[in-house]
Every structure is written in structure tokens, then in C-alpha cells.
Design an enzyme around this catalytic site. Structure first.
Site, short mmCIF file in Angstrom:
data_model
loop_
_atom_site.label_atom_id
_atom_site.label_comp_id
_atom_site.label_asym_id
_atom_site.label_seq_id
_atom_site.Cartn_x
_atom_site.Cartn_y
_atom_site.Cartn_z
N LYS A 78 0.86 -1.19 0.00
CA LYS A 78 0.00 0.00 0.00
C LYS A 78 0.89 1.23 0.00
O LYS A 78 1.74 1.39 0.88
CB LYS A 78 -0.88 0.03 1.25
CG LYS A 78 -2.08 -0.89 1.19
CD LYS A 78 -3.01 -0.55 2.37
CE LYS A 78 -4.08 -1.57 2.55
NZ LYS A 78 -4.88 -1.31 3.77
N GLU B 256 1.32 -2.03 17.22
CA GLU B 256 1.00 -2.83 16.02
C GLU B 256 1.52 -4.27 16.20
O GLU B 256 0.91 -5.21 15.70
CB GLU B 256 1.59 -2.21 14.75
CG GLU B 256 1.06 -0.82 14.40
CD GLU B 256 -0.31 -0.82 13.69
OE1 GLU B 256 -0.90 -1.90 13.48
OE2 GLU B 256 -0.77 0.28 13.36
N1 LIG Z 1 1.40 1.43 3.74
C1 LIG Z 1 0.94 0.82 4.80
O1 LIG Z 1 0.50 -0.35 4.73
C2 LIG Z 1 0.95 1.52 6.09
C3 LIG Z 1 0.74 0.81 7.27
C4 LIG Z 1 0.82 1.48 8.47
C5 LIG Z 1 1.08 2.85 8.48
N2 LIG Z 1 1.26 3.52 7.33
C6 LIG Z 1 1.55 4.95 7.32
O2 LIG Z 1 2.77 5.18 8.00
C7 LIG Z 1 2.78 6.50 8.51
C8 LIG Z 1 3.38 6.51 9.90
O3 LIG Z 1 4.67 6.01 9.84
P1 LIG Z 1 5.68 6.16 11.06
O4 LIG Z 1 4.99 5.84 12.31
O5 LIG Z 1 6.89 5.39 10.67
O6 LIG Z 1 5.94 7.71 11.14
P2 LIG Z 1 6.93 8.73 10.37
O7 LIG Z 1 7.33 8.22 9.06
O8 LIG Z 1 6.27 10.04 10.46
O9 LIG Z 1 8.22 8.71 11.32
C9 LIG Z 1 8.09 9.16 12.65
C10 LIG Z 1 9.23 10.11 13.01
O10 LIG Z 1 10.42 9.35 13.22
C11 LIG Z 1 11.52 9.94 12.52
N3 LIG Z 1 12.42 8.82 12.22
C12 LIG Z 1 12.25 7.83 11.30
N4 LIG Z 1 13.22 6.92 11.42
C13 LIG Z 1 14.02 7.34 12.44
C14 LIG Z 1 15.19 6.80 13.05
N5 LIG Z 1 15.69 5.62 12.69
N6 LIG Z 1 15.75 7.49 14.07
C15 LIG Z 1 15.21 8.66 14.48
N7 LIG Z 1 14.10 9.21 13.96
C16 LIG Z 1 13.52 8.55 12.94
C17 LIG Z 1 10.88 10.62 11.36
O11 LIG Z 1 11.70 11.65 10.88
C18 LIG Z 1 9.57 11.13 11.95
O12 LIG Z 1 9.78 12.36 12.59
C19 LIG Z 1 1.36 7.00 8.44
O13 LIG Z 1 1.26 7.96 7.43
C20 LIG Z 1 0.55 5.77 8.08
O14 LIG Z 1 -0.58 6.07 7.30
C21 LIG Z 1 1.21 2.89 6.14
ZN LIG Z 2 -2.02 0.63 11.89
#
Ligand SMILES: NC(=O)c1ccc[n+]([C@@H]2O[C@H](COP(=O)([O-])OP(=O)(O)OC[C@H]3O[C@@H](n4cnc5c(N)ncnc54)[C@H](O)[C@@H]3O)[C@@H](O)[C@H]2O)c1
Ligand SMILES: [Zn+2]
Length: 360
Positions: free
Chosen positions: A140, A182
Site C-alpha cells: 500500500k 502494532e
Molecule cells: N502502507 C501501509 O500499509 C501503512 C501501514 C501502516 C502505516 N502507514 C503509514 O505510516 C505512517 C506513519 O509512519 P511512522 O509511524 O513510521 O511515522 P513517520 O514516518 O512520520 O516517522 C516518525 C518520526 O520518526 C523519525 N524517524 C524515522 N526513522 C528514524 C530513526 N531511525 N531514528 C530517528 N528518527 C527517525 C521521522 O523523521 C519522523 O519524525 C502513516 O502515514 C501511516 O498512514 C502505512
Molecule cells: Zn495501523
């Protein structure tokens, strides 16, 4: 230690998740092995690149494209910036786009890869726990629209997913916890042993001990991969992964995506589903309590006592999981199993939301 390999043979593409401490350093070989086209671009964020860009650059000569990565930026204008960088660099069909970041980067850059020249090769190198166990697997990709989350997107499977838990060392604790909800979800829907592991080895997991962490991520990836392979386009089985997400999404929406990390809202959402299941007599109270205990021990969740039940119910009515006006709702029936129902009444939902702590 040898990396773990999880096969993801979806109908539209077969690929492998390679998981292990240090696999990032072997990125070029891994991509050559799967014949990912040789001209490579990496889309990352300034934050992730500051922490891990030097390591990435040592492992791959991919050309970096950096875009800001808050949820607010998971929008078409950011995708347009990625297109622009690709066009200016004359990226053609013989190019691979690597995403290197959390779920926001994976989703938005994945969408750019799916649509640029009608699709170029995509590889995910997720750097948050949430992206490693969830967002990077399953194909996705997409962005938010100003009127709603994840409304624009596609199914587009990557050529490979490379998961290196050592990059999680720099992840803020709250982000790390958000991913763990999750993992608990996978335990609740599909694996009593994964659930028990998170409950019993919480300390080692929080200390990010490589052995335990790798095992937990690997099991989560296997569960997500198996579900995705059985139901790539979410026609049936894949819906079980929405466990905790109906109330969770509504909580995120009514607080305008500002109060909760997605996983935190799912933490509450799972409690709501469990309350509902106990009231219906399909889940044992002991199992509900086991879930509530693990969620409570992970740490404090943002408050909800000021959020009204009516407001959340209203938000649920706009849920994407509505099909023909009926809400598909995933109920836990034991730790490790669920059933999907579409007859949850407003009264039942109201009661469950109140019991979890929302304002009447
Ligand atoms: N495609 C899918 O199946 C699917 C499934 C679940 C969630 N999502 C999407 O994922 C998004 C959320 O992703 P997330 O929770 O990873 O958040 P994100 O991508 O916003 O990352 C969270 C924060 O962590 C920081 N960061 C990332 N890696 C880091 C690291 N190794 N060290 C320090 N900081 C780091 C980023 O800069 C950001 O500020 C949502 O938009 C959601 O809709 C998609
Ligand atoms: Zn979720």
C-alpha cells in the site's frame, strides 16, 4: 548471525524481506541480487539522513532526494517534489527508487515510484518500528488529501524490503512504543506466542536488544506477509489487520491527527474492540485483561477523558471500512484469533467507548 528471509509471493510480485542487524551495510549486493535496476535514487528525510545517511551512503551510491517527513507533508506537493527531482536527474525506467525512512516516506515515495513513468522499481528500507513491521510490507502506497487520510493511493509491491533493526537505536521512545502497539495487534489477531513475548520480554525489547528485537520484528513481518499474500487487495482476510483501527482511526480524526501517534490510537482501539467482544460473550474477560495489562505496561497513552463518545461515533461513520453502509468490525475471540462482524450496534459501541474512558 545470518539474516532472516521472509518470502512475500503476492500475485502481482514476489519479493523477499531481508532482516537482520547490519543488512543495511550490504544493501547494494541485496539489490543487485534481485536485479533492481542499476540507477538508484534514495528518498529520505533530513532527520533520518542526519542519523543514518552516512551509513547509507557507504552502502549504496544511490542519489539522495530529501523531503520533509511529518504526517502533514504526506501530501501530493511532496510527491511532486520527488517527481521533479527524478525528472531533473533524467531518471528513466532503468531506475530504482529506494525509500529510507518511516511510514510517511515509504508511503509517499512509494506512491511516487508507483506513478513516475507508470511505475519504476521500488525498494523499502524502513527506519521506524512501525514501518519495519507494517508499512513497508504489503504494497500500500499513497498520500493524504486535505479532506482525509490515505485517500489517494495504489497497491504497488516493492522489489525488495530490507529491514535493519539497528537503525531503531536513534528512534525516539514514543515512536518506538507506537510501533509496538502494532506488534501487539499481530499477537492478538494471529499469534499467542508473539503476544506472550511482548508481554514477557518488554524490558529487553525496550532496551532494543538485537536478538529479541529481531525475533519480534521477524514474527510480525511473517504475519503481515502471510496475510498480504492470501489477500493482496484487502477483499477479505487482510481486514483482520484492521483490528483496533476502527476506533483508533476515529480517535485520530477527532483530534485532527495531533494528539496520538497512530499506534497509540490503535492501542485504545484494541481495548474498545476487546470491551465489545467481552460484552458479546465472544472473548474471555481474562484475555481482555491480559491485553489491557500489556497496553498499560507499555507506558502512558495520551488522555481521552475529554473526547466525547458522540464525536467518535460520528467519525466512525466516515470510515473507509464502511461497505454498503455497514461497518466491518474485527472482534477478538481469544489471544491469537478474531472474527469479523458487521452488525455492531451504536449502543454497543457507545458502551465500549465509555468503558475505555471516553466522555459520555
Ligand atoms: N502502507 C501501509 O500499509 C501503512 C501501514 C501502516 C502505516 N502507514 C503509514 O505510516 C505512517 C506513519 O509512519 P511512522 O509511524 O513510521 O511515522 P513517520 O514516518 O512520520 O516517522 C516518525 C518520526 O520518526 C523519525 N524517524 C524515522 N526513522 C528514524 C530513526 N531511525 N531514528 C530517528 N528518527 C527517525 C521521522 O523523521 C519522523 O519524525 C502513516 O502515514 C501511516 O498512514 C502505512
Ligand atoms: Zn495501523
Amino acid at each position: 548471525m545470518e539474516p532472516v528471509r521472509v518470502d512475500v509471493p503476492t500475485p502481482s510480485r514476489q519479493y523477499v524481506i531481508t532482516l537482520g542487524d547490519g543488512v543495511l551495510d550490504r544493501l547494494t549486493r541485496l539489490l543487485d541480487d534481485v536485479k533492481a535496476p542499476a540507477r538508484r535514487f534514495v528518498v529520505s528525510s533530513p532527520t533520518v539522513w542526519r542519523f543514518h545517511g552516512h551509513r547509507f551512503a557507504k552502502a549504496s551510491d544511490a542519489e539522495p532526494i530529501l523531503v520533509t517527513d511529518g504526517e502533514r507533508y504526506k501530501q501530493m506537493p511532496t510527491v511532486a517534489r520527488v517527481y521533479e527531482a527524478l525528472i531533473k536527474s533524467n531518471a528513466d525506467r532503468g531506475s530504482t527508487l529506494i525509500t529510507f525512512g518511516g511510514g510517511v516516506i515509504g508511503d509517499l515515495a512509494g506512491f511516487a515510484a508507483a506513478t513516475y513513468l507508470r511505475g519504476i522499481a521500488l525498494v523499502h528500507v524502513p527506519t521506524t518500528l512501525l514501518a519495519q513491521v507494517d508499512a513497508a510490507i504489503g504494497g500500500k502506497v499513497g498520500v493524504n488529501h486535505p479532506l482525509g487520510k490515505n485517500l489517494i493511493g495504489a497497491f504497488y509491491q516493492p522489489h525488495a524490503v530490507v529491514v535493519d533493526p539497528s537503525v531503531l537505536g536513534t528512534l525516539p521512545r514514543r515512536e518506538f512504543r507506537a510501533g509496538l502497539y502494532e506488534v501487539i495487534k499481530y499477537g492478538m489477531t494471529s499469534s499467542p506466542s508473539l503476544f506472550a513475548r511482548v508481554a514477557q520480554e518488554q524490558k529487553a525489547i525496550f532496551a532494543r536488544e538485537p536478538g529479541v528485537l529481531t525475533a519480534v520484528i521477524a514474527e510480525s513481518c511473517r504475519i503481515k506477509a502471510a496475510v498480504v499474500v492470501a489477500d493482496e487487495k484487502e477483499a477479505g482476510l487482510r481486514r483482520i489487520l484492521n483490528f483496533g483501527h476502527t476506533a483508533g482511526h476515529a480517535l485520530e480524526a477527532v483530534t485532527r491527527y495531533r494528539r496520538f501517534r497512530h499506534g497509540e490510537a490503535v492501542g485504545y482501539g484494541m481495548l474498545v474492540a476487546a470491551e465489545l467482544a467481552v460484552t458479546r460473550g465472544v472473548l474471555a474477560e481474562t484475555d481482555r485483561r491480559a491485553l489491557a495489562d500489556v497496553v498499560a505496561r507499555l507506558g502512558p497513552l495520551p488522555p481521552i477523558a475529554d473526547i466525547s463518545v458522540a464525536h467518535v461515533l460520528e467519525a466512525m461513520k466516515h470510515d473507509k471500512k464502511m461497505v454498503d453502509g455497514r461497518l466491518h468490525f474485527v472482534l477478538p475471540t481469544a489471544i491469537g484469533s478474531t472474527s469479523i462482524v458487521d452488525d455492531v450496534s451504536e449502543k454497543e459501541m457507545r458502551r465500549a467507548l465509555t468503558r475505555v474512558g471516553l466522555k459520555k
